[in-house]
Write a protein that holds these residues in place. Structure first.
Motif, PDB file in Angstrom:
ATOM      1  N   VAL A   6     -47.103 -22.438  22.444  1.00 52.06           N
ATOM      2  CA  VAL A   6     -46.433 -22.575  21.495  1.00 52.06           C
ATOM      3  C   VAL A   6     -47.170 -20.834  19.807  1.00 52.06           C
ATOM      4  N   ARG A   7     -46.205 -19.890  20.521  1.00 50.04           N
ATOM      5  CA  ARG A   7     -46.304 -19.531  19.041  1.00 50.04           C
ATOM      6  C   ARG A   7     -45.605 -19.805  17.593  1.00 50.04           C
ATOM      7  N   HIS A   8     -46.280 -19.968  16.730  1.00 51.12           N
ATOM      8  CA  HIS A   8     -45.262 -20.171  15.207  1.00 51.12           C
ATOM      9  C   HIS A   8     -44.195 -19.577  15.247  1.00 51.12           C
ATOM     10  N   GLY A   9     -43.417 -20.540  14.228  1.00 49.13           N
ATOM     11  CA  GLY A   9     -41.953 -20.199  13.871  1.00 49.13           C
ATOM     12  C   GLY A   9     -41.820 -18.744  13.164  1.00 49.13           C
ATOM     13  N   GLU A  10     -40.717 -18.695  13.007  1.00 50.47           N
ATOM     14  CA  GLU A  10     -40.982 -17.076  12.278  1.00 50.47           C
ATOM     15  C   GLU A  10     -41.654 -16.781  10.659  1.00 50.47           C
ATOM     16  N   SER A  11     -42.594 -16.857  10.743  1.00 52.52           N
ATOM     17  CA  SER A  11     -42.830 -16.009   9.665  1.00 52.52           C
ATOM     18  C   SER A  11     -42.583 -15.680   8.092  1.00 52.52           C
ATOM     19  N   VAL A  12     -42.996 -15.941   7.150  1.00 52.75           N
ATOM     20  CA  VAL A  12     -42.377 -14.454   5.888  1.00 52.75           C
ATOM     21  C   VAL A  12     -42.608 -13.605   6.247  1.00 52.75           C
ATOM     22  N   TYR A  13     -44.081 -13.229   6.795  1.00 55.63           N
ATOM     23  CA  TYR A  13     -44.162 -11.778   7.059  1.00 55.63           C
ATOM     24  C   TYR A  13     -43.910 -11.267   7.956  1.00 55.63           C
ATOM     25  N   LYS A  15     -41.111 -11.871   8.962  1.00 63.59           N
ATOM     26  CA  LYS A  15     -39.642 -11.461   8.724  1.00 63.59           C
ATOM     27  C   LYS A  15     -39.491 -10.102   8.101  1.00 63.59           C
ATOM     28  N   PHE A  16     -40.743  -9.787   6.921  1.00 61.27           N
ATOM     29  CA  PHE A  16     -40.896  -8.727   5.725  1.00 61.27           C
ATOM     30  C   PHE A  16     -40.581  -7.733   7.067  1.00 61.27           C
ATOM     31  N   ASN A  17     -41.742  -7.544   7.916  1.00 58.40           N
ATOM     32  CA  ASN A  17     -41.681  -6.603   8.416  1.00 58.40           C
ATOM     33  C   ASN A  17     -40.320  -6.257   9.347  1.00 58.40           C
ATOM     34  N   ARG A  18     -40.400  -7.293   9.921  1.00 53.19           N
ATOM     35  CA  ARG A  18     -38.919  -6.933  10.853  1.00 53.19           C
ATOM     36  C   ARG A  18     -37.925  -6.389  10.524  1.00 53.19           C
ATOM     37  N   GLU A  19     -37.861  -6.349   8.208  1.00 51.41           N
ATOM     38  CA  GLU A  19     -36.542  -5.900   7.977  1.00 51.41           C
ATOM     39  C   GLU A  19     -36.989  -4.660   6.917  1.00 51.41           C
ATOM     40  N   ASN A  20     -38.750  -4.403   7.190  1.00 52.08           N
ATOM     41  CA  ASN A  20     -39.063  -3.188   6.513  1.00 52.08           C
ATOM     42  C   ASN A  20     -40.159  -2.961   7.056  1.00 52.08           C
ATOM     43  N   PRO A  21     -39.840  -2.029   8.417  1.00 50.69           N
ATOM     44  CA  PRO A  21     -40.723  -1.469   8.914  1.00 50.69           C
ATOM     45  C   PRO A  21     -41.358  -0.372   8.921  1.00 50.69           C
ATOM     46  N   GLU A  22     -41.043   0.186   7.472  1.00 48.05           N
ATOM     47  CA  GLU A  22     -41.873   1.624   6.793  1.00 48.05           C
ATOM     48  C   GLU A  22     -43.035   1.033   6.192  1.00 48.05           C
ATOM     49  N   LYS A  23     -42.670  -0.831   6.227  1.00 49.21           N
ATOM     50  CA  LYS A  23     -43.937  -0.808   4.396  1.00 49.21           C
ATOM     51  C   LYS A  23     -44.614  -2.253   5.295  1.00 49.21           C
ATOM     52  N   ARG A  24     -44.309  -2.031   6.682  1.00 47.80           N
ATOM     53  CA  ARG A  24     -45.302  -3.285   7.513  1.00 47.80           C
ATOM     54  C   ARG A  24     -46.377  -3.666   6.850  1.00 47.80           C
ATOM     55  N   LEU A  25     -46.448  -5.393   7.326  1.00 47.46           N
ATOM     56  CA  LEU A  25     -47.564  -5.561   6.418  1.00 47.46           C
ATOM     57  C   LEU A  25     -48.787  -6.348   7.794  1.00 47.46           C
ATOM     58  N   PHE A  26     -49.732  -5.980   7.439  1.00 51.07           N
ATOM     59  CA  PHE A  26     -51.026  -6.554   7.881  1.00 51.07           C
ATOM     60  C   PHE A  26     -51.360  -7.788   7.608  1.00 51.07           C
ATOM     61  N   THR A  27     -50.924  -8.578   9.492  1.00 51.73           N
ATOM     62  CA  THR A  27     -51.133 -10.370   8.643  1.00 51.73           C
ATOM     63  C   THR A  27     -52.380 -10.937   9.350  1.00 51.73           C
ATOM     64  N   ASP A  31     -52.566 -16.486   5.318  1.00 54.56           N
ATOM     65  CA  ASP A  31     -51.910 -16.976   5.243  1.00 54.56           C
ATOM     66  C   ASP A  31     -50.728 -17.127   5.065  1.00 54.56           C
ATOM     67  N   THR A  32     -49.160 -16.731   5.793  1.00 57.03           N
ATOM     68  CA  THR A  32     -48.335 -16.424   5.040  1.00 57.03           C
ATOM     69  C   THR A  32     -47.294 -17.525   6.044  1.00 57.03           C
ATOM     70  N   PRO A  33     -46.795 -18.301   5.006  1.00 58.05           N
ATOM     71  CA  PRO A  33     -45.739 -19.840   5.515  1.00 58.05           C
ATOM     72  C   PRO A  33     -44.614 -18.923   6.625  1.00 58.05           C
ATOM     73  N   LEU A  34     -43.600 -20.303   6.590  1.00 53.15           N
ATOM     74  CA  LEU A  34     -42.423 -20.170   7.664  1.00 53.15           C
ATOM     75  C   LEU A  34     -41.641 -19.529   7.001  1.00 53.15           C
ATOM     76  N   THR A  35     -40.663 -18.657   7.269  1.00 53.26           N
ATOM     77  CA  THR A  35     -39.581 -18.911   6.549  1.00 53.26           C
ATOM     78  C   THR A  35     -38.675 -20.320   6.754  1.00 53.26           C
ATOM     79  N   GLU A  36     -37.398 -20.969   6.147  1.00 60.54           N
ATOM     80  CA  GLU A  36     -36.440 -21.559   6.678  1.00 60.54           C
ATOM     81  C   GLU A  36     -35.970 -21.061   8.756  1.00 60.54           C
TER      82      GLU A  36
END
Length: 192
Positions: A6-13, A15-27, A31-36
């Motif tokens: 099982v891959r973890h649930g959606e993380s903060v990164y 979500k950020f990368n999906r919403e901001n593909p031009e500013k994509r962060l390397f994960t 250690d980035t936490p889960l979103t709600e």
């Protein structure tokens, strides 16, 4: 023997990368936490029969995997194993391409999907394969539930199913979508 990955649930990164593909962060292993939403995805796993039935539960020590495992299971016993951690991207982790373009410019184009190339201070897929296969080789022959990450799960599936590198790197591992495998020997597992 059954192994559920099982891959973890959606993380903060995520979500950020999906919403901001031009500013994509390397994960990587950052250690980035889960979103709600990620927490909600994890809670829904409680209803999956394959997850309910397995007693031996392992997780990457990164918080997004640990929290997913705890929310998805009602078991008090969860074993953390650093060999399940995501592929390290070394000096790139936590940065965007714009922040570190000079480092990325010096890397081979395929470093992000390579069994040989890697970021400075990071790992390639071969190194991840070595540690994830070592994890499985030390486990007793029993059903396992493993919470981890896209890169590490790709190499687990490579090892368990005897996939080649091309097949491995094209695997899409969605958040909180259990992958059920069954087999008797490593290299012979089949996806259910």
């Amino acid at each position: 023997m059954k192994i559920v990955l099982v891959r973890h649930g959606e993380s903060v990164y995520n979500k950020f990368n999906r919403e901001n593909p031009e500013k994509r962060l390397f994960t990587g292993a950052f250690d980035t936490p889960l979103t709600e939403k990620g927490r909600q995805q994890a809670r829904l796993l409680r209803n999956v029969q394959d997850i309910k039935q397995i007693e031996a539960i392992y997780s990457s020590p990164l918080s997004r995997a640990v929290e997913t495992a705890k929310l998805a299971t009602n078991h008090a016993e969860l074993t953390l194993d650093a060999r399940l951690i995501e592929r390290s991207l070394g000096e790139l982790e936590g940065h965007s391409l714009a922040d570190i373009g000079d480092i990325c410019a010096a890397l081979p184009k395929d470093f992000a999907h390579s069994f040989t190339a890697k970021a400075p201070g990071g790992e390639n897929y071969q190194e991840v394969l070595e540690r994830t296969s070592a994890f499985f080789n030390e486990q007793p022959k029993q059903d396992l539930l493993v919470f981890a990450h896209q890169g590490s799960i790709r190499t687990m599936m490579m090892y368990l199913m005897n996939l080649d590198s091309e097949e491995t790197l094209t695997l899409n591992i969605p958040n909180c979508q259990p992958i059920c495998l069954e087999g008797t020997h490593f290299g012979t597992f089949q996806r259910l």
